[in-house]
Design an enzyme around this catalytic site. Structure first.
Site, PDB file in Angstrom:
ATOM      1  N   CYS A 132       0.859  -1.181   0.000  1.00  0.00           N
ATOM      2  CA  CYS A 132       0.000   0.000   0.000  1.00  0.00           C
ATOM      3  C   CYS A 132       0.892   1.225   0.000  1.00  0.00           C
ATOM      4  CB  CYS A 132      -0.916  -0.009   1.225  1.00  0.00           C
ATOM      5  SG  CYS A 132      -2.075   1.371   1.275  1.00  0.00           S
ATOM      6  N   GLU A 161      -3.414   0.881  -6.059  1.00  0.00           N
ATOM      7  CA  GLU A 161      -2.455  -0.204  -6.264  1.00  0.00           C
ATOM      8  C   GLU A 161      -2.156  -0.334  -7.749  1.00  0.00           C
ATOM      9  OE1 GLU A 161       0.184  -1.703  -5.374  1.00  0.00           O
ATOM     10  OE2 GLU A 161      -0.814  -2.502  -3.590  1.00  0.00           O
TER      11      GLU A 161
END
Length: 361
Positions: free
Chosen positions: A2, A140
Site C-alpha cells: 500500500c 495499487e
C-alpha cells in the site's frame, strides 16, 4: 503493498464516518441498538503538521488514524473507546536523531511475516501500539504483468458500498453512509531534541489472497468487521496472539482502474480516483520532462525549417551572383578567394550536408 491512499473528508466528517457500536452490542449479537458512538478527534502538535484531505495521499503525509482511548486515559469507560488522531504515514524509528525526514528507511508498510523480528516494529507491537488507518480506498499498481513502472495500470481498491454509492462521486454518498476502508497498522511516538512529539504509523501487509493476487503479490491487512476492530485496538484485554489472529485476508473488495494522473503524488486533483473510462488524463509534463518528451516533434520542425533555409539561400543571394558576373567588381575578386559551397544530399530523408571546396589558386 500500500503506497497511496484517498481520503477527501474533513476532520468532522472523518469522525462521523468512523462511528462505531458500543462494545456490548458487538459482544452480544442478540442485543440490538441503534445508537453509535462518535469517536473523539484528538489533535496533536506533530511538529506543526496537520491533516489535509486529499485524493492522492502519499507516505510522509498526515492522515487520520484510529487508536484506543486507553492510550491516553486509565478510566474504565475509556478502555473500549476509540479516538481519531492525525499521524504521519511512515513510522519514524525511535532511535533516530536529527531531522525526522532523513532516517533513510522505507516504513510506509510493515510485513506481518517479519513483525516480531523487526527492531523497528517489535517494540510498538509489544507495547500495544496498534492502530487502524482509515481511507476511502488505496491505490495499487498491477505488477503481475510485465510492464515498465510508468506503464503499469493503477487501480483504486475500496470496501463494498451500497448499490447507489459511487465512491469516486461524492454527490452519491455522505460521511454517514460511506464505508471507509480500515487497515491494521502500528504506531510509535518520536521526540526531537526539544521534546516535541511526532506520531507516525506503518500499515501492516501480507501475501495477497486470491481476491488481489491477480493485481499485486502483497495486500494490506483489512479489518472488515467490528469484532476485528475491537480485537486489534483493545490492547488492554486482547493478547498479542489474539490480535494477530484478527489479521486475515479480506473476503470482499471492489476496485476500478484509474488513470495515470495518480502516478505523481503531487497531483491532488479529484480526477485521481475517477474510473479510467471517464477520461482521467495525466498531467502535462513541465520543465525538463516536457522538453524531453516533446522535443522530437519540435526538433523535426526545426530541422525542416533549417533545411528549407539552406535550399533557399541561392535565391536569396541573386544580387551576389549578378556581381560575380562583373570581372572588375571588387566583390567578385573577394568572392573568387572564398571557398565555394555545394549542397550535397546524403539520403532521401537525411540532413543537408554542406561540402566546402578550396578556392582555385
Amino acid at each position: 503493498m500500500c503506497g497511496r491512499t484517498c481520503l477527501t473528508l474533513d476532520p468532522d466528517q472523518v469522525i462521523c464516518a468512523c462511528k462505531y457500536p458500543p462494545h456490548n452490542e458487538v459482544k452480544d449479537k442478540k442485543e440490538i441498538k441503534q445508537e453509535f458512538v462518535t469517536p473523539e478527534w484528538r489533535a496533536e502538535f506533530n511538529l506543526g503538521r496537520h491533516y489535509h484531505a486529499s485524493y492522492n495521499i502519499a507516505p510522509t503525509d498526515i492522515t487520520p488514524v484510529i487508536v484506543s482511548a486507553a492510550h491516553f486515559s486509565e478510566a474504565k469507560d475509556q478502555q473500549s473507546a476509540r479516538v481519531v488522531m492525525p499521524m504521519m504515514w511512515g513510522m519514524i524509528p525511535a532511535w533516530h536523531k536529527g531531522d525526522y525526514r532523513k532516517h533513510g528507511l522505507t516504513t510506509n508498510n510493515c510485513r506481518l511475516e517479519h513483525l516480531m523480528d523487526s527492531k523497528l516494529y517489535r517494540g510498538p507491537f509489544k507495547r500495544g501500539q496498534r492502530c487502524v488507518v482509515v481511507c476511502e480506498g488505496f491505490y495499487e499498481w498491477q505488477t503481475t504483468k510485465p510492464a515498465k513502472p510508468s506503464d503499469r495500470e493503477a487501480y483504486l481498491v475500496y470496501a463494498p458500498q451500497e448499490s447507489d454509492v459511487k465512491i469516486y462521486d461524492k454527490s452519491t454518498w455522505s460521511p454517514a453512509n460511506v464505508k471507509l476502508l480500515r487497515m491494521a497498522g502500528l504506531f510509535d511516538v518520536w521526540q526531537d531534541e526539544s521534546g516535541d512529539k511526532m506520531y507516525s504509523y506503518s500499515i501492516i501487509t501480507f501475501q495477497s489472497s486470491k481476491i488481489m493476487s491477480w493485481m499485486h503479490y502483497r495486500m494490506p491487512a483489512i479489518l472488515e468487521t467490528e469484532q476485528q476492530m475491537n480485537d486489534w485496538l483493545n490492547f488492554k484485554h486482547v493478547s498479542d496472539s489474539q490480535a494477530l489472529a484478527a489479521l486475515r485476508p479480506a473476503t470482499a473488495l471492489e476496485w476500478h482502474r484509474v488513470g495515470k494522473l495518480v502516478n505523481n503524488s503531487r497531483n491532488k486533483s479529484d480526477e485521481c480516483n475517477k474510473p479510467f473510462e471517464l477520461g482521467a488524463k495525466p498531467e502535462k509534463p513541465k520543465g525538463m520532462l516536457a522538453w524531453l518528451t516533446g522535443s522530437k516533434p519540435q526538433q523535426q520542425k526545426q530541422k525542416h525549417k533549417s533545411t528549407s533555409t539552406v535550399k533557399e539561400q541561392p535565391q536569396q543571394n541573386t544580387n551576389i551572383d549578378a556581381i560575380k558576373r562583373s570581372p572588375t567588381s571588387p566583390h567578385a575578386q573577394n568572392a573568387a578567394k572564398r571557398p565555394r559551397c555545394d549542397i550535397i544530399k546524403t539520403g532521401e530523408s537525411a540532413d543537408i550536408t554542406v561540402k566546402a571546396e578550396p578556392a582555385d589558386c
